[in-house]
Design a protein around this motif. Structure first.
Motif, mmCIF file in Angstrom:
data_model
loop_
_atom_site.group_PDB
_atom_site.id
_atom_site.type_symbol
_atom_site.label_atom_id
_atom_site.label_comp_id
_atom_site.label_asym_id
_atom_site.label_seq_id
_atom_site.Cartn_x
_atom_site.Cartn_y
_atom_site.Cartn_z
ATOM 1 N N ILE A 182 31.137 42.215 49.064
ATOM 2 C CA ILE A 182 30.027 42.847 48.341
ATOM 3 C C ILE A 182 29.307 41.901 47.383
ATOM 4 N N GLY A 183 29.779 40.672 47.244
ATOM 5 C CA GLY A 183 29.047 39.663 46.481
ATOM 6 C C GLY A 183 28.762 40.043 45.042
ATOM 7 N N ILE A 184 29.783 40.111 44.214
ATOM 8 C CA ILE A 184 29.624 40.556 42.833
ATOM 9 C C ILE A 184 29.772 39.402 41.848
ATOM 10 N N ASP A 185 29.374 39.677 40.604
ATOM 11 C CA ASP A 185 29.596 38.742 39.499
ATOM 12 C C ASP A 185 30.827 39.128 38.696
ATOM 13 N N VAL A 186 31.054 40.458 38.563
ATOM 14 C CA VAL A 186 32.131 40.958 37.705
ATOM 15 C C VAL A 186 32.932 42.035 38.429
ATOM 16 N N LEU A 187 34.239 41.888 38.362
ATOM 17 C CA LEU A 187 35.162 42.907 38.865
ATOM 18 C C LEU A 187 35.797 43.560 37.647
ATOM 19 N N ALA A 188 35.469 44.820 37.408
ATOM 20 C CA ALA A 188 35.974 45.536 36.239
ATOM 21 C C ALA A 188 37.145 46.428 36.631
ATOM 22 N N THR A 189 38.062 46.613 35.681
ATOM 23 C CA THR A 189 39.202 47.497 35.920
ATOM 24 C C THR A 189 39.708 48.007 34.576
ATOM 25 N N ASP A 205 41.733 32.542 45.601
ATOM 26 C CA ASP A 205 40.699 32.509 46.640
ATOM 27 C C ASP A 205 39.488 31.675 46.247
ATOM 28 N N GLY A 206 39.496 31.133 45.039
ATOM 29 C CA GLY A 206 38.376 30.316 44.590
ATOM 30 C C GLY A 206 37.089 31.094 44.412
ATOM 31 N N MET A 207 37.187 32.358 44.017
ATOM 32 C CA MET A 207 35.991 33.200 43.840
ATOM 33 C C MET A 207 35.396 32.987 42.450
ATOM 34 N N PRO A 208 34.118 32.694 42.366
ATOM 35 C CA PRO A 208 33.472 32.483 41.063
ATOM 36 C C PRO A 208 33.081 33.806 40.411
ATOM 37 N N ILE A 209 34.046 34.676 40.176
ATOM 38 C CA ILE A 209 33.774 35.968 39.566
ATOM 39 C C ILE A 209 34.580 36.115 38.279
ATOM 40 N N MET A 210 34.141 37.037 37.440
ATOM 41 C CA MET A 210 34.861 37.370 36.221
ATOM 42 C C MET A 210 35.615 38.680 36.439
ATOM 43 N N VAL A 211 36.824 38.752 35.947
ATOM 44 C CA VAL A 211 37.596 39.999 35.944
ATOM 45 C C VAL A 211 37.650 40.488 34.511
#
Length: 219
Positions: A182-189, A205-211
């Motif tokens: 889904i190509g996101i910037d931020v994964l919230a939880t 996985d080398g994903m440039p995302i923020m959790v």
């Protein structure tokens, strides 16, 4: 915790953090140590009831779930059964609490594409799923997109990463594959165990995302 305090204060709440509180006992109960869990529950009951608060707001899904079950946990304790029920009724997850207020949405923009992973301890025992999404959608600039397998566990599961390591990683791999789609910037939880697990997945996985926690984004 600082972000939660700031968000609550901005929404008109007077926040107190009792120094006498202790661990909620969730992790002890996960491994079957219910005697320690009950002892911790009693200490928290004494701590929070002494403060005469209107609500006990919890920012960790696992802790909130455990504390809402104190009434059941101490149902056979002659001294604490009634007090445990009283405290359990005061416990509110931060997302449900904020949505229940005359909530004041943020004014600043966050131009991020954001998705949300349901923390199992929030979605299942507490039945809280819509409130975190509503809060995320309230942030100007946020492009909220649903995660295809958002309701599936991330593999964190309390002590699951230790007791069932191989299966935990397989579940995480499935989760991160959906995130990548889904190509996101931020994964919230909404739970520390989920944050740690998902940060590990993104890093591996080398994903440039923020959790991030939902409250981090509100802050």
């Amino acid at each position: 915790m600082d972000a939660v305090v700031r968000v609550l204060t901005r929404n008109g709440c007077e926040v107190s953090v009792p120094e006498t509180q202790v661990c909620c006992g969730a992790l002890n109960s996960h491994v079957g140590d219910l005697d320690t869990t009950r002892n911790l529950a009693r200490r928290n009951i004494d701590s929070f009831l002494e403060g005469a608060f209107d609500a006990v707001v919890v920012a960790s899904a696992g802790c909130g779930s455990r504390m809402k079950e104190y009434g059941h946990l101490l149902r056979d304790d002659a001294e604490y059964s009634e007090k445990a029920l009283r405290l359990s009724g005061m416990v509110k997850d931060v997302h449900e609490f904020l949505v229940g207020l005359p909530f004041d949405p943020p004014k600043a923009r966050l131009d991020y594409r954001v998705t949300y992973q349901d923390s199992c301890h929030l979605a299942n025992p507490q039945r809280i799923t819509d409130q975190p999404r509503a809060l995320l959608r309230s942030i100007p600039g946020v492009d909220f997109v649903e995660l295809p397998n958002a309701a599936m566990c991330c593999g964190g599961g309390g002590t699951y990463t230790v007791t069932e390591r191989d299966l935990s990683i397989k579940v995480l791999e499935s989760k991160m594959a959906a995130v990548e789609q889904i190509g996101i910037d931020v994964l919230a939880t909404a739970n520390p165990g989920c944050v740690i697990q998902l940060q590990y997945g993104a890093s591996t996985d080398g994903m440039p995302i923020m959790v991030k926690y939902v409250t981090d984004l509100l802050d």
